[in-house]
Each structure stands twice: as C-alpha cells, then as structure tokens.
Design a protein around this motif. Structure first.
Motif, PDB file in Angstrom:
ATOM      1  N   ARG A 155       0.832  -1.193   0.000  1.00 54.16           N
ATOM      2  CA  ARG A 155       0.000   0.000   0.000  1.00 54.16           C
ATOM      3  C   ARG A 155       0.873   1.252   0.000  1.00 54.16           C
ATOM      4  O   ARG A 155       2.064   1.200   0.328  1.00 54.16           O
ATOM      5  CB  ARG A 155      -0.924   0.021   1.217  1.00 54.16           C
ATOM      6  CG  ARG A 155      -0.199   0.137   2.544  1.00 54.16           C
ATOM      7  CD  ARG A 155      -1.176   0.422   3.663  1.00 54.16           C
ATOM      8  NE  ARG A 155      -1.854   1.695   3.418  1.00 54.16           N
ATOM      9  CZ  ARG A 155      -2.985   2.054   4.006  1.00 54.16           C
ATOM     10  NH1 ARG A 155      -3.587   1.242   4.838  1.00 54.16           N
ATOM     11  NH2 ARG A 155      -3.522   3.232   3.761  1.00 54.16           N
ATOM     12  N   LEU A 156       0.258   2.349  -0.390  1.00 54.01           N
ATOM     13  CA  LEU A 156       0.930   3.641  -0.302  1.00 54.01           C
ATOM     14  C   LEU A 156       0.732   4.164   1.115  1.00 54.01           C
ATOM     15  O   LEU A 156      -0.395   4.230   1.616  1.00 54.01           O
ATOM     16  CB  LEU A 156       0.329   4.619  -1.315  1.00 54.01           C
ATOM     17  CG  LEU A 156       1.002   5.988  -1.442  1.00 54.01           C
ATOM     18  CD1 LEU A 156       2.427   5.834  -1.961  1.00 54.01           C
ATOM     19  CD2 LEU A 156       0.194   6.880  -2.369  1.00 54.01           C
ATOM     20  N   LYS A 157       1.826   4.507   1.774  1.00 54.26           N
ATOM     21  CA  LYS A 157       1.748   4.918   3.168  1.00 54.26           C
ATOM     22  C   LYS A 157       1.209   6.340   3.273  1.00 54.26           C
ATOM     23  O   LYS A 157       1.953   7.322   3.217  1.00 54.26           O
ATOM     24  CB  LYS A 157       3.125   4.814   3.823  1.00 54.26           C
ATOM     25  CG  LYS A 157       3.607   3.366   3.988  1.00 54.26           C
ATOM     26  CD  LYS A 157       4.948   3.305   4.697  1.00 54.26           C
ATOM     27  CE  LYS A 157       5.405   1.860   4.871  1.00 54.26           C
ATOM     28  NZ  LYS A 157       6.721   1.760   5.525  1.00 54.26           N
ATOM     29  N   VAL A 158      -0.100   6.437   3.386  1.00 52.40           N
ATOM     30  CA  VAL A 158      -0.763   7.721   3.605  1.00 52.40           C
ATOM     31  C   VAL A 158      -1.610   7.614   4.863  1.00 52.40           C
ATOM     32  O   VAL A 158      -2.137   6.548   5.185  1.00 52.40           O
ATOM     33  CB  VAL A 158      -1.656   8.117   2.400  1.00 52.40           C
ATOM     34  CG1 VAL A 158      -0.811   8.388   1.176  1.00 52.40           C
ATOM     35  CG2 VAL A 158      -2.678   7.028   2.099  1.00 52.40           C
ATOM     36  N   LEU A 202      -6.915   4.189  -7.057  1.00 52.56           N
ATOM     37  CA  LEU A 202      -8.048   4.838  -6.395  1.00 52.56           C
ATOM     38  C   LEU A 202      -8.781   3.852  -5.482  1.00 52.56           C
ATOM     39  O   LEU A 202      -9.155   4.190  -4.351  1.00 52.56           O
ATOM     40  CB  LEU A 202      -9.015   5.403  -7.440  1.00 52.56           C
ATOM     41  CG  LEU A 202      -8.573   6.670  -8.176  1.00 52.56           C
ATOM     42  CD1 LEU A 202      -9.539   6.991  -9.305  1.00 52.56           C
ATOM     43  CD2 LEU A 202      -8.473   7.850  -7.212  1.00 52.56           C
ATOM     44  N   ARG A 203      -8.987   2.644  -5.976  1.00 52.81           N
ATOM     45  CA  ARG A 203      -9.662   1.625  -5.164  1.00 52.81           C
ATOM     46  C   ARG A 203      -8.866   1.305  -3.912  1.00 52.81           C
ATOM     47  O   ARG A 203      -9.417   1.197  -2.809  1.00 52.81           O
ATOM     48  CB  ARG A 203      -9.867   0.359  -5.992  1.00 52.81           C
ATOM     49  CG  ARG A 203     -10.660  -0.726  -5.282  1.00 52.81           C
ATOM     50  CD  ARG A 203     -10.402  -2.083  -5.877  1.00 52.81           C
ATOM     51  NE  ARG A 203      -9.031  -2.520  -5.592  1.00 52.81           N
ATOM     52  CZ  ARG A 203      -8.519  -3.689  -6.021  1.00 52.81           C
ATOM     53  NH1 ARG A 203      -9.261  -4.499  -6.746  1.00 52.81           N
ATOM     54  NH2 ARG A 203      -7.273  -4.018  -5.727  1.00 52.81           N
ATOM     55  N   ASP A 204      -7.546   1.187  -4.075  1.00 56.03           N
ATOM     56  CA  ASP A 204      -6.711   0.809  -2.934  1.00 56.03           C
ATOM     57  C   ASP A 204      -6.594   1.922  -1.894  1.00 56.03           C
ATOM     58  O   ASP A 204      -6.287   1.661  -0.732  1.00 56.03           O
ATOM     59  CB  ASP A 204      -5.315   0.407  -3.421  1.00 56.03           C
ATOM     60  CG  ASP A 204      -5.319  -0.945  -4.115  1.00 56.03           C
ATOM     61  OD1 ASP A 204      -6.375  -1.607  -4.073  1.00 56.03           O
ATOM     62  OD2 ASP A 204      -4.300  -1.327  -4.696  1.00 56.03           O
ATOM     63  N   LEU A 205      -6.811   3.174  -2.305  1.00 56.83           N
ATOM     64  CA  LEU A 205      -6.752   4.285  -1.351  1.00 56.83           C
ATOM     65  C   LEU A 205      -7.895   4.240  -0.342  1.00 56.83           C
ATOM     66  O   LEU A 205      -7.787   4.798   0.752  1.00 56.83           O
ATOM     67  CB  LEU A 205      -6.773   5.623  -2.094  1.00 56.83           C
ATOM     68  CG  LEU A 205      -5.452   6.094  -2.702  1.00 56.83           C
ATOM     69  CD1 LEU A 205      -5.674   7.339  -3.563  1.00 56.83           C
ATOM     70  CD2 LEU A 205      -4.415   6.390  -1.616  1.00 56.83           C
ATOM     71  N   SER A 220      -6.688  -5.670   4.451  1.00 57.95           N
ATOM     72  CA  SER A 220      -7.173  -7.031   4.259  1.00 57.95           C
ATOM     73  C   SER A 220      -7.826  -7.235   2.897  1.00 57.95           C
ATOM     74  O   SER A 220      -7.999  -8.371   2.459  1.00 57.95           O
ATOM     75  CB  SER A 220      -8.182  -7.380   5.365  1.00 57.95           C
ATOM     76  OG  SER A 220      -9.295  -6.499   5.326  1.00 57.95           O
ATOM     77  N   GLU A 221      -8.198  -6.137   2.234  1.00 57.28           N
ATOM     78  CA  GLU A 221      -8.850  -6.236   0.927  1.00 57.28           C
ATOM     79  C   GLU A 221      -7.916  -5.855  -0.216  1.00 57.28           C
ATOM     80  O   GLU A 221      -8.340  -5.780  -1.356  1.00 57.28           O
ATOM     81  CB  GLU A 221     -10.083  -5.318   0.900  1.00 57.28           C
ATOM     82  CG  GLU A 221     -11.131  -5.687   1.925  1.00 57.28           C
ATOM     83  CD  GLU A 221     -12.264  -4.666   1.973  1.00 57.28           C
ATOM     84  OE1 GLU A 221     -11.974  -3.464   1.793  1.00 57.28           O
ATOM     85  OE2 GLU A 221     -13.402  -5.066   2.189  1.00 57.28           O
TER      86      GLU A 221
END
Length: 311
Positions: A15-18, A81-84, A89-90
C-alpha cells in the motif's frame, strides 16, 4: 527451488503509506486528474477526427499518443483509487489480473517511445524535406507507421512478461502499488537470469533506438534551421518541435527516475509515488501540450464553443 513450488492464485499488494486524514484528499485529487486525462485526451481525439483541417499526419499521430495515454492511465489509476479507500485485508489481486496489468503497464510505456519516434520522423520530413512531405507522409504511411509502433511494442512486452509468467511462485506479496514485470518475477524463487538479460536487452533496444533516433532527428532539424535564413519558417519549426521534445524529455526523465529508485529499497515510497505520477502527470501534460498549447487546436476549440453559443 524446484518448478513445483507455488503459492495461491491471490496476491497481496503493498500500500501507499498515507494517513487516514490524507487518504481522502489524495483520492479526490487523483480522481480529478484522472477525469481530466479522460476528458481532455478523448476530446482531443474526437476534435481531430471531426475536423478535416486537423486530419493531417502530425495530428493523426497525436491521436495515437492520446489513445495510449487514456489506456495507460486507465490501467493504473482506477486500481490505485480503489486501494486508497480499501483496508489492508482487501488489498489483493489475482495472479492472472496481475500479469495482464503488468503487460498493459509496459505496453503503455513502450508505445509511448515508439509513437514519439514516429512523431520525430514526421517532424523531420516536414522540416527537412517539405516538398516531399505530402508524398512521404500519406494516410497509408501514417497507418503503417502507427501499426509498426504498436506492433513492435506489443511483441517486445509480450516476450518480457511471458518470461516472468513461466516462473513458479513462492511468494504472494507484490512490492508495488500495482503490478509490473519486476513485481512478477520477484514472486519466484527460481533463477531470473534470463529475465534480467532480456529485460536489459529490451531496455537497451527500446531506449537506445528511441534516444538515438530522436537525437539524430533533432540534430538534423537544428542543422537545417541554422542554415536557413527564413526566420518565419524557423520559428514555426521550433514551435512544432518544442512540444514534441518537451513530451519526450518528460517521458525519459520519468522512466529513468523510476529505474533509479528501483535500485534503492530505502526509497520504496518515493518509487511508488513516481510510478503513479508517471501514469498520471504525463498523460495530463500531453493533453495540455498537444491540445491547449497548439494554436490550431485552440482555434478549433474556440470555434466549436462559439458555434455552440450561436446554436
């Protein structure tokens, strides 16, 4: 590790660490840029195809670039966009979808270089052999060159990704926000010597031919402009070449930046951001450079708005 070693078909993406506070603004900003990319590039293609005065080789080749930009942005941006907005877990992807995405990512990058090479050749003929331009750059020639650009990119990338797909898998974590070729072969515990050799050859052939042809083309154009005493002709030549050269420099710098960041694991987060920007900033800038900064295109857009107001 033997060939029988494998893991499940579902892979986990990094993931992008935000932070939770910045994820929503990042989502909105990325969504707005994606909408701009789609509207501007598709609008540019429609404008060119609907205006006979714009159906010239240079603008038809711009259509290739716009279509490729829409393709490249759609391959990556909706996924990010979805991953943000999803939890860890998804954050998963099936291996088949990962391989398809990797193929599309590299096809977009490769086609960007091959199309820009053809655009450089078009500018060379237009400036250095203007009397032969109409005979050389016919619609059939443009179609053949476009097919060659996409076909060459397709074959090179098909072999690149195919060499990674043949490997067995012993890992399920993808070290990126989205899948690319490096993500695929890093899932294996087998020897990836063949992948590295072909990957290096692929990079040398693509970037070498791209840099070499563009450099020689612009050296020839610069020589012709330097010898010419016609300031009007030279000014027009520099204006048309400046847009192409600006896009090409941005593409090369972006590509080299991602490659360099791959060599520094501690800069993984910077690499992720650079990878996304490469599929967002360039398509957005291309639409501006070839659209809003082009006098003829601006004139057609202005005329279209005026006609709509009258109607």
């Amino acid at each position: 590790m033997g060939n029988d070693t494998s893991v499940g078909d579902v892979l986990i993406l990094e993931r992008l660490k935000v932070t939770s506070q910045s994820s929503v603004p990042a989502f909105i900003l990325l969504l707005l840029i994606y909408v701009f990319i789609m509207v501007s590039n598709i609008g540019l293609v429609v404008l060119i195809l609907r205006n006979r005065s714009l159906q010239q080789p240079m603008y038809l080749l711009v259509c290739n670039m716009s279509i490729n930009d829409v393709f490249g942005a759609t391959t990556v941006v909706p996924h990010v966009l979805r991953d943000l907005v999803t939890s860890d877990s998804e954050r998963y992807i099936r291996y088949t979808d990962c391989a398809i995405q990797a193929f599309c990512v590299h096809l977009h990058a490769s086609a960007s270089h091959t199309v820009l090479m053809i655009m450089a050749f078009d500018r060379y003929v237009a400036i250095c052999n203007p009397l032969r331009y109409a005979a050389v750059m016919t619609n059939r020639a443009v179609a053949a060159l476009s097919a060659a650009a996409w076909g060459t990119a397709f074959v090179l990338v098909a072999v690149l990704v195919g060499l990674s797909v043949r490997l067995s898998r012993c890992r399920s974590l993808v070290f990126n926000l989205f899948c690319d070729n490096a993500s695929l072969f890093q899932l294996s515990c087998e020897s990836v010597l063949v992948n590295n050799v072909y990957g290096l050859g692929y990079t040398v052939v693509l970037l070498g031919s791209s840099l070499g042809s563009v450099a020689l083309t612009y050296l020839r154009i610069a020589t012709v402009c330097w010898r010419s005493q016609n300031r009007a002709v030279n000014g027009k030549a520099l204006q048309t070449c400046a847009t192409h050269l600006a896009v090409y420099v941005l593409l090369v710098v972006s590509g080299f930046l991602i490659v360099i960041l791959h060599r520094f694991p501690l800069l993984a987060e910077h690499r992720k951001v650079a990878s996304v920007l490469g599929h967002v900033a360039l398509p957005a800038l291309n639409a501006v450079i070839y659209g809003l900064l082009n006098k003829e295109v601006r004139h057609r857009i202005k005329t279209g708005f005026q006609n709509n107001k009258v109607t």
